[in-house]
Design a protein around this motif. Structure first.
Motif, short mmCIF file in Angstrom:
data_model
loop_
_atom_site.label_atom_id
_atom_site.label_comp_id
_atom_site.label_asym_id
_atom_site.label_seq_id
_atom_site.Cartn_x
_atom_site.Cartn_y
_atom_site.Cartn_z
N PHE A 36 0.84 -1.20 0.00
CA PHE A 36 0.00 0.00 0.00
C PHE A 36 0.87 1.25 0.00
O PHE A 36 0.59 2.22 -0.72
N ALA A 37 1.96 1.23 0.77
CA ALA A 37 2.87 2.38 0.80
C ALA A 37 3.51 2.57 -0.57
O ALA A 37 3.60 3.70 -1.07
N LEU A 38 3.95 1.48 -1.20
CA LEU A 38 4.56 1.59 -2.52
C LEU A 38 3.60 2.24 -3.51
O LEU A 38 4.00 3.06 -4.34
N LEU A 39 2.32 1.88 -3.42
CA LEU A 39 1.32 2.44 -4.33
C LEU A 39 0.96 3.88 -3.99
O LEU A 39 0.45 4.61 -4.84
N SER A 40 1.23 4.30 -2.77
CA SER A 40 0.86 5.65 -2.32
C SER A 40 1.97 6.67 -2.55
O SER A 40 1.74 7.87 -2.41
N ILE A 41 3.15 6.20 -2.89
CA ILE A 41 4.29 7.09 -3.13
C ILE A 41 4.33 7.44 -4.61
O ILE A 41 4.31 6.57 -5.47
N ASP A 42 4.40 8.74 -4.90
CA ASP A 42 4.48 9.19 -6.29
C ASP A 42 5.79 8.67 -6.88
O ASP A 42 6.87 9.02 -6.39
N PRO A 43 5.72 7.84 -7.93
CA PRO A 43 6.94 7.23 -8.46
C PRO A 43 7.88 8.21 -9.15
O PRO A 43 9.06 7.92 -9.32
N GLU A 44 7.38 9.37 -9.54
CA GLU A 44 8.21 10.36 -10.24
C GLU A 44 8.73 11.45 -9.31
O GLU A 44 9.91 11.76 -9.30
N GLU A 45 7.83 12.03 -8.54
CA GLU A 45 8.17 13.20 -7.71
C GLU A 45 8.50 12.86 -6.27
O GLU A 45 8.99 13.70 -5.53
N GLY A 46 8.18 11.64 -5.85
CA GLY A 46 8.29 11.33 -4.43
C GLY A 46 7.09 11.91 -3.70
O GLY A 46 6.28 12.64 -4.29
N THR A 47 6.97 11.59 -2.43
CA THR A 47 5.84 12.05 -1.64
C THR A 47 6.34 12.52 -0.28
O THR A 47 7.17 11.84 0.33
N PRO A 48 5.86 13.68 0.19
CA PRO A 48 6.25 14.11 1.53
C PRO A 48 5.85 13.06 2.57
O PRO A 48 4.75 12.51 2.50
N SER A 49 6.74 12.79 3.49
CA SER A 49 6.46 11.78 4.51
C SER A 49 5.21 12.14 5.30
O SER A 49 4.44 11.27 5.69
N THR A 50 4.99 13.43 5.51
CA THR A 50 3.82 13.86 6.28
C THR A 50 2.51 13.63 5.54
O THR A 50 1.45 13.58 6.15
N ALA A 51 2.56 13.48 4.21
CA ALA A 51 1.34 13.26 3.43
C ALA A 51 0.99 11.78 3.34
O ALA A 51 -0.15 11.43 3.04
N LEU A 52 1.96 10.91 3.60
CA LEU A 52 1.70 9.48 3.44
C LEU A 52 0.71 8.93 4.45
O LEU A 52 -0.16 8.15 4.09
N GLY A 53 0.86 9.30 5.71
CA GLY A 53 -0.04 8.79 6.76
C GLY A 53 -1.50 9.04 6.44
O GLY A 53 -2.30 8.10 6.38
N PRO A 54 -1.88 10.31 6.21
CA PRO A 54 -3.27 10.59 5.87
C PRO A 54 -3.72 9.89 4.59
O PRO A 54 -4.84 9.40 4.49
N ARG A 55 -2.84 9.83 3.60
CA ARG A 55 -3.18 9.19 2.33
C ARG A 55 -3.48 7.70 2.52
O ARG A 55 -4.33 7.13 1.85
N MET A 56 -2.76 7.08 3.45
CA MET A 56 -2.90 5.64 3.68
C MET A 56 -3.83 5.31 4.83
O MET A 56 -4.15 4.15 5.05
N GLY A 57 -4.25 6.33 5.58
CA GLY A 57 -5.09 6.08 6.74
C GLY A 57 -4.34 5.36 7.85
O GLY A 57 -4.91 4.55 8.57
#
Length: 150
Positions: A36-57
């Protein structure tokens, strides 16, 4: 199933899905949370660590453990956020991109299989019901209603 409560059906179904995903992920020496984390991380730009938690619940402590494990396995790397010097971007490594594709295929297979067995009309009703439940919860219309007296 008509004698089961709505929350029971939701919980039992989610537990079955999670178990299935974890069993499938285990074949690739992984977990559902990692996929789920792999799918939630933008493969091109990366993802802010602070945005991952809310995105993944996910709660921060669970997410921290997952990210630490992913970093140790060489799936991700942390880089300073060029737009915010205090922040960190999570980027996929080449290995992480490969595993992301595996996770993507697993999710697509699940969705395709469900779609073969359930009509579009029934799936649309399912999505509508899920949306109403989420709206009722997020707007606190279940337990935090204002009680009015006549």
């Amino acid at each position: 199933m008509k004698d089961k409560t709505i929350d029971y059906v939701l919980r039992a179904t989610w537990q079955a899905v999670a178990k299935m995903y974890n069993e499938e992920a285990g074949k690739f020496d992984s977990t559902m949370a990692t996929g789920f984390a792999l799918l939630s991380i933008d493969p091109e730009e990366g993802t802010p660590s602070t945005a991952l938690g809310p995105r993944m619940g996910m709660e921060a402590t669970s997410l921290s453990r997952t990210l630490k494990s992913m970093e140790e396995r060489g799936l991700i790397e942390r880089r300073p956020n060029p737009k915010d010097g205090r922040g960190v971007l999570i980027h996929l490594t080449d290995f992480g991109r490969e595993k992301r594709e595996v996770s993507r295929e697993v999710v697509l297979t699940f969705n395709e299989t469900i779609r073969k067995h359930i009509s579009d009309e029934k799936l649309n009703h399912f999505y509508e019901v899920a949306e109403v439940i989420n709206d009722l919860i997020s707007s606190k219309k279940i337990y935090n209603q204002k009680i009015t007296t006549n």
